[in-house]
Design a protein around this motif. Structure first.
Motif, mmCIF file in Angstrom:
data_model
loop_
_atom_site.group_PDB
_atom_site.id
_atom_site.type_symbol
_atom_site.label_atom_id
_atom_site.label_comp_id
_atom_site.label_asym_id
_atom_site.label_seq_id
_atom_site.Cartn_x
_atom_site.Cartn_y
_atom_site.Cartn_z
ATOM 1 N N PHE A 1 0.837 -1.206 0.000
ATOM 2 C CA PHE A 1 0.000 0.000 0.000
ATOM 3 C C PHE A 1 0.868 1.251 0.000
ATOM 4 C CE2 PHE A 1 -2.325 3.395 2.113
ATOM 5 C CZ PHE A 1 -3.564 3.357 1.480
ATOM 6 N N ILE A 2 1.897 1.262 0.838
ATOM 7 C CA ILE A 2 2.810 2.409 0.913
ATOM 8 C C ILE A 2 3.569 2.585 -0.399
ATOM 9 C CG2 ILE A 2 4.932 3.263 1.995
ATOM 10 C CD1 ILE A 2 2.722 3.688 3.856
ATOM 11 N N ASP A 3 4.147 1.509 -0.911
ATOM 12 C CA ASP A 3 4.958 1.606 -2.125
ATOM 13 C C ASP A 3 4.161 2.161 -3.301
ATOM 14 O OD1 ASP A 3 7.243 0.681 -0.882
ATOM 15 O OD2 ASP A 3 6.975 -1.393 -1.532
ATOM 16 N N ARG B 1 2.801 10.916 -2.956
ATOM 17 C CA ARG B 1 1.600 11.671 -3.313
ATOM 18 C C ARG B 1 0.627 11.653 -2.133
ATOM 19 N NH1 ARG B 1 -2.970 8.790 -3.828
ATOM 20 N NH2 ARG B 1 -2.954 6.641 -4.596
ATOM 21 N N PRO B 2 -0.198 12.680 -1.995
ATOM 22 C CA PRO B 2 -1.183 12.688 -0.906
ATOM 23 C C PRO B 2 -2.226 11.588 -1.105
ATOM 24 C CG PRO B 2 -0.906 14.886 -1.851
ATOM 25 C CD PRO B 2 -0.220 13.923 -2.774
ATOM 26 N N LEU B 3 -2.709 11.027 -0.010
ATOM 27 C CA LEU B 3 -3.808 10.070 -0.099
ATOM 28 C C LEU B 3 -5.106 10.814 -0.375
ATOM 29 C CD1 LEU B 3 -3.115 7.595 2.849
ATOM 30 C CD2 LEU B 3 -2.469 7.385 0.447
ATOM 31 N N THR B 4 -6.036 10.121 -1.029
ATOM 32 C CA THR B 4 -7.349 10.692 -1.322
ATOM 33 C C THR B 4 -8.419 9.700 -0.881
ATOM 34 O OG1 THR B 4 -7.597 9.722 -3.540
ATOM 35 C CG2 THR B 4 -6.328 11.788 -3.365
ATOM 36 N N ALA B 5 -9.679 10.130 -0.988
ATOM 37 C CA ALA B 5 -10.798 9.263 -0.635
ATOM 38 C C ALA B 5 -10.815 8.000 -1.488
ATOM 39 C CB ALA B 5 -12.117 10.022 -0.785
ATOM 40 N N ASP B 6 -10.244 8.058 -2.678
ATOM 41 C CA ASP B 6 -10.219 6.882 -3.552
ATOM 42 C C ASP B 6 -9.362 5.756 -2.982
ATOM 43 O OD1 ASP B 6 -11.855 8.160 -5.366
ATOM 44 O OD2 ASP B 6 -10.188 8.921 -6.571
ATOM 45 N N SER C 1 -10.899 2.346 -0.283
ATOM 46 C CA SER C 1 -11.350 0.985 -0.596
ATOM 47 C C SER C 1 -10.227 -0.033 -0.426
ATOM 48 C CB SER C 1 -11.911 0.919 -2.012
ATOM 49 O OG SER C 1 -10.911 1.261 -2.967
ATOM 50 N N ASP C 2 -8.986 0.385 -0.635
ATOM 51 C CA ASP C 2 -7.860 -0.537 -0.502
ATOM 52 C C ASP C 2 -7.431 -0.714 0.949
ATOM 53 O OD1 ASP C 2 -7.669 -1.092 -3.217
ATOM 54 O OD2 ASP C 2 -6.399 0.651 -3.591
ATOM 55 N N LEU C 3 -8.070 0.000 1.862
ATOM 56 C CA LEU C 3 -7.746 -0.119 3.286
ATOM 57 C C LEU C 3 -8.726 -1.018 4.033
ATOM 58 C CD1 LEU C 3 -6.799 3.595 3.946
ATOM 59 C CD2 LEU C 3 -5.245 1.635 4.126
ATOM 60 N N GLU D 1 -2.750 10.719 9.443
ATOM 61 C CA GLU D 1 -2.060 11.879 10.009
ATOM 62 C C GLU D 1 -0.797 12.293 9.260
ATOM 63 O OE1 GLU D 1 -1.378 10.946 14.105
ATOM 64 O OE2 GLU D 1 -3.511 10.590 14.519
ATOM 65 N N GLU D 2 -0.234 11.409 8.439
ATOM 66 C CA GLU D 2 1.012 11.734 7.757
ATOM 67 C C GLU D 2 0.768 12.119 6.300
ATOM 68 O OE1 GLU D 2 3.719 12.181 9.193
ATOM 69 O OE2 GLU D 2 3.611 11.043 11.058
ATOM 70 N N ASP D 3 1.621 12.995 5.803
ATOM 71 C CA ASP D 3 1.622 13.367 4.391
ATOM 72 C C ASP D 3 2.502 12.355 3.650
ATOM 73 O OD1 ASP D 3 2.038 14.463 1.874
ATOM 74 O OD2 ASP D 3 2.156 16.518 2.617
ATOM 75 N N PHE D 4 1.897 11.576 2.767
ATOM 76 C CA PHE D 4 2.645 10.523 2.082
ATOM 77 C C PHE D 4 3.721 11.072 1.149
ATOM 78 C CE2 PHE D 4 0.644 6.101 2.370
ATOM 79 C CZ PHE D 4 0.263 6.302 3.687
ATOM 80 N N THR D 5 3.668 12.353 0.840
ATOM 81 C CA THR D 5 4.740 12.929 0.025
ATOM 82 C C THR D 5 6.034 13.041 0.821
ATOM 83 O OG1 THR D 5 4.150 15.225 0.591
ATOM 84 C CG2 THR D 5 3.086 14.260 -1.345
#
Length: 206
Positions: A84-86, A91-96, A99-101, A156-160
């Motif tokens: 999931f992380i890779d 990039r920032p996570l979005t509502a899309d 579903s993968d969570l 809580e974290e910015d994936f960027t």
């Protein structure tokens, strides 16, 4: 390398990423810190995710085979979340992405946490506070602090700001909290120092 020969590494500035770093190649040989049930409990204790009272309960109420099974589930969770992380770091996570969570939300639904009013440890003006506690009824409850840490990472974290160490063969990850987002190494004491030494040798040869 045997994990007993090397203490766990906590350099990610995020408990969720520290969990992903519970298997790593900080030097040349992969190290697995949660290879069995006792390894999982030890890692959770050193990560500060499992209170001493819970350790006692789990060691007394679960068999080694049951704990080994939970350690296997933890490793599966770790590899699923690494994917999931890779797929999303940078990039920032979005509502899309929600579903993968679903696997993580299914695990979180099994949590038996609750809040209680307790006395504070300090001498401040407020003597009482709310504290989150958890029931440790089954060996699987050892997965709940991990699930919470992963959920906090997602929310809580910015994936960027999630990066891989640039060290040769190093697999450690971290959240770059530097002002200029210029962090390159898991640790200056590990990969940063080796990179400096390699650069020095290169300059001397030329």
């Amino acid at each position: 390398m045997n994990s007993k020969d090397m203490p766990p590494i906590f350099v990610a500035d995020s408990p969720g990423l520290d969990f992903l770093n519970s298997i790593a190649t900080p030097v040349d040989v992969p190290v697995e810190w949660i290879g069995d049930g006792e390894g999982l409990l030890s890692w959770l204790e050193q990560a500060g995710l499992l209170p001493a009272s819970a350790l006692v309960v789990l060691r007394e109420s679960a068999t080694p085979a049951e704990l080994d099974d939970i350690a296997g589930q933890a490793r599966n969770l770790r590899e699923w979340f690494r994917g999931f992380i890779d797929d999303r770091k940078g990039r920032p996570l979005t509502a899309d992405d929600l579903s993968d969570l679903k696997p993580l939300n299914r695990l979180l639904r099994r949590d038996e946490s609750f809040v209680q009013i307790v006395t504070r440890d300090d001498d401040g003006p407020r003597q009482l506070e709310l504290q989150v506690s958890r029931l440790w009824r089954t060996p699987e409850s050892a997965l709940q602090p991990i699930a919470t840490a992963l959920a906090q990472l997602v929310c809580e974290e910015d994936f960027t700001h999630i990066k891989n160490c640039e060290g040769h063969a190093c697999t450690l990850m971290f959240v770059d909290r530097t002002r200029a987002r210029a962090r390159r190494w898991c640790s200056m004491a590990i990969c940063g120092n080796r990179a400096k030494q390699a650069a020095h040798r290169h300059r001397r040869r030329n």
